[in-house]
Write a protein that holds these residues in place. Sequence first.
Motif, PDB file in Angstrom:
ATOM      1  N   TYR A  47       0.838  -1.192   0.000  1.00  0.00           N
ATOM      2  CA  TYR A  47       0.000   0.000   0.000  1.00  0.00           C
ATOM      3  C   TYR A  47       0.875   1.244   0.000  1.00  0.00           C
ATOM      4  N   SER A  48       0.705   2.100  -1.005  1.00  0.00           N
ATOM      5  CA  SER A  48       1.581   3.271  -1.136  1.00  0.00           C
ATOM      6  C   SER A  48       0.934   4.489  -0.476  1.00  0.00           C
ATOM      7  N   GLY A  49       1.643   5.593  -0.453  1.00  0.00           N
ATOM      8  CA  GLY A  49       1.092   6.868   0.015  1.00  0.00           C
ATOM      9  C   GLY A  49       1.281   7.105   1.503  1.00  0.00           C
ATOM     10  N   ARG A  98       1.105   6.232 -12.546  1.00  0.00           N
ATOM     11  CA  ARG A  98       2.061   5.150 -12.729  1.00  0.00           C
ATOM     12  C   ARG A  98       3.115   5.361 -11.648  1.00  0.00           C
ATOM     13  N   HIS A  99       3.302   4.380 -10.781  1.00  0.00           N
ATOM     14  CA  HIS A  99       4.276   4.568  -9.708  1.00  0.00           C
ATOM     15  C   HIS A  99       4.801   3.228  -9.228  1.00  0.00           C
ATOM     16  N   ASP A 100       5.954   3.255  -8.592  1.00  0.00           N
ATOM     17  CA  ASP A 100       6.568   2.063  -8.000  1.00  0.00           C
ATOM     18  C   ASP A 100       6.568   0.862  -8.945  1.00  0.00           C
ATOM     19  N   TRP A 104      -0.020   1.971 -15.627  1.00  0.00           N
ATOM     20  CA  TRP A 104      -1.137   2.900 -15.472  1.00  0.00           C
ATOM     21  C   TRP A 104      -2.311   2.260 -14.745  1.00  0.00           C
ATOM     22  N   HIS A 105      -2.736   2.904 -13.682  1.00  0.00           N
ATOM     23  CA  HIS A 105      -3.935   2.470 -12.960  1.00  0.00           C
ATOM     24  C   HIS A 105      -4.600   3.705 -12.362  1.00  0.00           C
ATOM     25  N   ILE A 106      -5.745   3.497 -11.760  1.00  0.00           N
ATOM     26  CA  ILE A 106      -6.526   4.639 -11.284  1.00  0.00           C
ATOM     27  C   ILE A 106      -6.279   4.927  -9.814  1.00  0.00           C
ATOM     28  N   HIS A 107      -6.033   6.170  -9.503  1.00  0.00           N
ATOM     29  CA  HIS A 107      -6.163   6.667  -8.138  1.00  0.00           C
ATOM     30  C   HIS A 107      -7.251   7.738  -8.198  1.00  0.00           C
ATOM     31  N   ALA A 108      -7.956   7.916  -7.102  1.00  0.00           N
ATOM     32  CA  ALA A 108      -8.949   8.987  -7.113  1.00  0.00           C
ATOM     33  C   ALA A 108      -8.770   9.910  -5.915  1.00  0.00           C
TER      34      ALA A 108
HETATM   35 ZN   LIG Z   1      -1.266   3.025  -7.049  1.00  0.00          ZN
END
Ligand SMILES: [Zn+2]
Length: 182
Positions: A47-49, A98-100, A104-108
């Motif tokens: 889990y990022s962030g 796009r990270h780590d 490409w995927h969705i963050h909201a």
């Molecule tokens: Zn992500």
Amino acid sequence: MFFTHDTEMALGFVAALADTSPEASDSRTEELSTQEQLTVLLDEWKYSGRRDGDERELREVRDARGRLRGLWLLDRDAAAEAVNGLLAEARALPQLVRHDGLDWHIHATEPDAPLARRILVEAAMALIDVIRADEMHRLRICDADDCESLYVDLSKNTSRRFCSTRCGNRMAVRAYRARAAT
Ligand SMILES: [Zn+2]
Ligand SMILES: [Zn+2]
């Protein structure tokens, strides 16, 4: 694959999170009572962030867990309403990221939004896919009478009944004994 990878990961995370509650955990105790337990879960799911690592965050995540458990078994229309409510409440703003090393995927939400809000919004975004595909019946709770573990049934004909082979075996033994006793 029924859903995109990020949706399946998000649903898997919700189930894992829900299964830290006493009625569903392996130990049948609260498995989200310490920050260490939360860290292990988050790391396990990469889990990022933002993470604050404080009591307030822990409490908020447990609250989010309760809300998501409630959402899991709703019928499709009720789930749609709940998802809309969650997204509006969090003022979600879908964006491709796009990270780590993830494609490409969705963050909201912003990566620095509070953890519990990101968990709720990510789950809501995954539920959008489930609802649109009319696959709510894949979000299930274990059929074992003493287990309330949640899982995603990704089998072709949605034939899975138990959260784990452990529960499946336990119930098979019980059914066998019940038959033998009559
Ligand atoms: Zn992500
Ligand atoms: Zn089970």
